[in-house]
Scaffold this motif. Sequence first.
Motif, PDB file in Angstrom:
ATOM      1  N   TYR A 168       2.975   1.461   1.733  1.00  0.00           N
ATOM      2  CA  TYR A 168       1.650   0.985   1.104  1.00  0.00           C
ATOM      3  C   TYR A 168       0.561   1.948   0.637  1.00  0.00           C
ATOM      4  O   TYR A 168       0.051   2.597   1.715  1.00  0.00           O
ATOM      5  CB  TYR A 168       1.037  -0.316   1.985  1.00  0.00           C
ATOM      6  N   ARG A 169       0.402   1.984  -0.336  1.00  0.00           N
ATOM      7  CA  ARG A 169      -0.914   2.776  -0.879  1.00  0.00           C
ATOM      8  C   ARG A 169      -1.560   2.177  -2.049  1.00  0.00           C
ATOM      9  O   ARG A 169      -1.013   1.530  -2.990  1.00  0.00           O
ATOM     10  CB  ARG A 169      -0.372   4.186  -1.221  1.00  0.00           C
ATOM     11  N   GLU A 170      -3.047   2.306  -1.971  1.00  0.00           N
ATOM     12  CA  GLU A 170      -3.824   1.868  -3.151  1.00  0.00           C
ATOM     13  C   GLU A 170      -3.794   3.097  -4.056  1.00  0.00           C
ATOM     14  O   GLU A 170      -3.982   4.138  -3.972  1.00  0.00           O
ATOM     15  CB  GLU A 170      -5.037   1.477  -2.878  1.00  0.00           C
ATOM     16  N   ILE A 171      -3.365   2.598  -5.571  1.00  0.00           N
ATOM     17  CA  ILE A 171      -3.479   3.656  -6.663  1.00  0.00           C
ATOM     18  C   ILE A 171      -4.728   3.449  -7.196  1.00  0.00           C
ATOM     19  O   ILE A 171      -5.246   2.722  -7.957  1.00  0.00           O
ATOM     20  CB  ILE A 171      -2.260   3.085  -7.722  1.00  0.00           C
ATOM     21  N   ILE A 187      -0.305 -11.866  -6.940  1.00  0.00           N
ATOM     22  CA  ILE A 187       0.307 -10.888  -7.737  1.00  0.00           C
ATOM     23  C   ILE A 187       0.384 -11.126  -9.108  1.00  0.00           C
ATOM     24  O   ILE A 187       0.823 -12.171  -9.504  1.00  0.00           O
ATOM     25  CB  ILE A 187       1.719 -10.404  -7.144  1.00  0.00           C
ATOM     26  N   GLY A 188      -0.118 -10.126 -10.010  1.00  0.00           N
ATOM     27  CA  GLY A 188      -0.277 -10.471 -11.526  1.00  0.00           C
ATOM     28  C   GLY A 188       1.075  -9.960 -12.317  1.00  0.00           C
ATOM     29  O   GLY A 188       1.630 -10.373 -13.214  1.00  0.00           O
ATOM     30  N   ALA A 189       1.365  -8.660 -11.660  1.00  0.00           N
ATOM     31  CA  ALA A 189       2.747  -7.884 -12.210  1.00  0.00           C
ATOM     32  C   ALA A 189       3.319  -7.520 -11.411  1.00  0.00           C
ATOM     33  O   ALA A 189       2.786  -6.746 -10.391  1.00  0.00           O
ATOM     34  CB  ALA A 189       2.315  -7.140 -13.506  1.00  0.00           C
ATOM     35  N   VAL A 190       4.605  -7.016 -11.372  1.00  0.00           N
ATOM     36  CA  VAL A 190       5.503  -6.102 -10.602  1.00  0.00           C
ATOM     37  C   VAL A 190       6.201  -5.320 -11.625  1.00  0.00           C
ATOM     38  O   VAL A 190       6.942  -5.780 -12.449  1.00  0.00           O
ATOM     39  CB  VAL A 190       6.340  -7.015  -9.569  1.00  0.00           C
ATOM     40  N   LEU A 191       6.294  -3.953 -11.345  1.00  0.00           N
ATOM     41  CA  LEU A 191       7.012  -3.042 -11.892  1.00  0.00           C
ATOM     42  C   LEU A 191       7.795  -2.344 -11.042  1.00  0.00           C
ATOM     43  O   LEU A 191       7.584  -1.432  -9.932  1.00  0.00           O
ATOM     44  CB  LEU A 191       5.975  -1.873 -12.589  1.00  0.00           C
ATOM     45  N   ALA A 192       9.047  -2.782 -11.013  1.00  0.00           N
ATOM     46  CA  ALA A 192       9.964  -2.472 -10.118  1.00  0.00           C
ATOM     47  C   ALA A 192      10.628  -1.202 -10.239  1.00  0.00           C
ATOM     48  O   ALA A 192      10.732  -0.870 -11.469  1.00  0.00           O
ATOM     49  CB  ALA A 192      11.276  -3.588  -9.828  1.00  0.00           C
ATOM     50  N   GLY A 193      10.724  -0.312  -9.299  1.00  0.00           N
ATOM     51  CA  GLY A 193      11.194   1.079  -9.596  1.00  0.00           C
ATOM     52  C   GLY A 193      10.338   2.052 -10.001  1.00  0.00           C
ATOM     53  O   GLY A 193      10.962   2.747 -10.787  1.00  0.00           O
ATOM     54  N   ARG A 235      10.271  -5.362   1.038  1.00  0.00           N
ATOM     55  CA  ARG A 235      10.407  -6.849   0.405  1.00  0.00           C
ATOM     56  C   ARG A 235      10.112  -7.012  -0.900  1.00  0.00           C
ATOM     57  O   ARG A 235       9.872  -6.001  -1.556  1.00  0.00           O
ATOM     58  CB  ARG A 235       8.924  -7.585   0.999  1.00  0.00           C
ATOM     59  N   ARG A 236      10.919  -7.926  -1.651  1.00  0.00           N
ATOM     60  CA  ARG A 236      10.716  -8.045  -3.051  1.00  0.00           C
ATOM     61  C   ARG A 236       9.791  -8.957  -3.612  1.00  0.00           C
ATOM     62  O   ARG A 236       9.615  -9.959  -3.033  1.00  0.00           O
ATOM     63  CB  ARG A 236      12.080  -8.534  -3.772  1.00  0.00           C
ATOM     64  N   TRP A 237       8.646  -8.372  -4.402  1.00  0.00           N
ATOM     65  CA  TRP A 237       7.475  -8.958  -4.684  1.00  0.00           C
ATOM     66  C   TRP A 237       7.792  -9.691  -6.136  1.00  0.00           C
ATOM     67  O   TRP A 237       8.680  -9.149  -6.744  1.00  0.00           O
ATOM     68  CB  TRP A 237       6.343  -8.250  -4.662  1.00  0.00           C
ATOM     69  N   ALA A 238       7.214 -10.728  -6.183  1.00  0.00           N
ATOM     70  CA  ALA A 238       7.330 -11.578  -7.673  1.00  0.00           C
ATOM     71  C   ALA A 238       5.960 -12.050  -8.068  1.00  0.00           C
ATOM     72  O   ALA A 238       4.902 -11.998  -7.177  1.00  0.00           O
ATOM     73  CB  ALA A 238       8.226 -12.725  -7.296  1.00  0.00           C
ATOM     74  N   ARG A 285       0.658   0.367  -4.439  1.00  0.00           N
ATOM     75  CA  ARG A 285       2.069   0.702  -4.284  1.00  0.00           C
ATOM     76  C   ARG A 285       2.875   0.133  -3.162  1.00  0.00           C
ATOM     77  O   ARG A 285       2.271   0.243  -1.975  1.00  0.00           O
ATOM     78  CB  ARG A 285       2.206   2.226  -4.375  1.00  0.00           C
ATOM     79  N   SER A 286       4.153  -0.272  -3.326  1.00  0.00           N
ATOM     80  CA  SER A 286       5.160  -0.928  -2.096  1.00  0.00           C
ATOM     81  C   SER A 286       6.168  -0.256  -2.199  1.00  0.00           C
ATOM     82  O   SER A 286       6.915  -0.918  -3.317  1.00  0.00           O
ATOM     83  CB  SER A 286       4.890  -2.444  -2.104  1.00  0.00           C
ATOM     84  N   GLY A 287       6.602   0.533  -1.414  1.00  0.00           N
ATOM     85  CA  GLY A 287       7.857   1.065  -1.495  1.00  0.00           C
ATOM     86  C   GLY A 287       7.972   2.022  -2.787  1.00  0.00           C
ATOM     87  O   GLY A 287       7.144   2.689  -3.067  1.00  0.00           O
ATOM     88  N   ASN A 288       9.165   1.469  -3.854  1.00  0.00           N
ATOM     89  CA  ASN A 288       9.012   2.169  -5.091  1.00  0.00           C
ATOM     90  C   ASN A 288       8.620   1.371  -6.362  1.00  0.00           C
ATOM     91  O   ASN A 288       8.668   1.620  -7.413  1.00  0.00           O
ATOM     92  CB  ASN A 288      10.513   2.480  -5.451  1.00  0.00           C
ATOM     93  N   ASP A 289       8.051   0.208  -5.668  1.00  0.00           N
ATOM     94  CA  ASP A 289       7.437  -0.731  -6.746  1.00  0.00           C
ATOM     95  C   ASP A 289       5.861  -0.537  -7.103  1.00  0.00           C
ATOM     96  O   ASP A 289       5.123  -0.164  -5.801  1.00  0.00           O
ATOM     97  CB  ASP A 289       7.702  -2.166  -6.254  1.00  0.00           C
ATOM     98  N   ALA A 290       5.241  -0.850  -8.106  1.00  0.00           N
ATOM     99  CA  ALA A 290       3.914  -0.832  -8.490  1.00  0.00           C
ATOM    100  C   ALA A 290       3.495  -2.449  -8.597  1.00  0.00           C
ATOM    101  O   ALA A 290       3.961  -3.206  -9.471  1.00  0.00           O
ATOM    102  CB  ALA A 290       3.579   0.081  -9.518  1.00  0.00           C
TER     103      ALA A 290
END
Length: 120
Positions: free
Chosen positions: A71-74, A111-117, A55-58, A96-101
């Motif tokens: 899914y993993r908590e950092i 969601i406050g921020a998404v770092l894609a990839g 899924r794409r988060w925003a 962590r969700s897939g390759n996104d933070a």
Amino acid sequence: MKKLILAVLAATTVLSPLAASAQQRDERRTTEVRHQPNGRTVVTKRTVVRPEPGRRWARGQRFDRRYASNYREISDWRQYRGRRLYAPPRGYHWVRSGNDAVLVALSGGLIGAVLAGAFN
């Protein structure tokens, strides 16, 4: 009133093929035909539903871990400084969700921020 009914009918006739094509994209059908020695033909039909890609988060969405792939908590963000992670503000944590933070609020899940990839 007639115009409203006509508009609704027109919208349903236009959108119904689009909904049907969306359903066809989600599944793949295969047919297997086997011939047995006694002359019988066996036809096996399978329907395989492909899982939805990540899924794409925003920012501003509500985060639900059921829809997060991998899914993993950092717990220690310092290990990932090279991947653009920074100290989370009070009341937030990195996930962590897939390759996104994804920076998620602890209380409401916003969601406050998404770092894609970030984890490529």
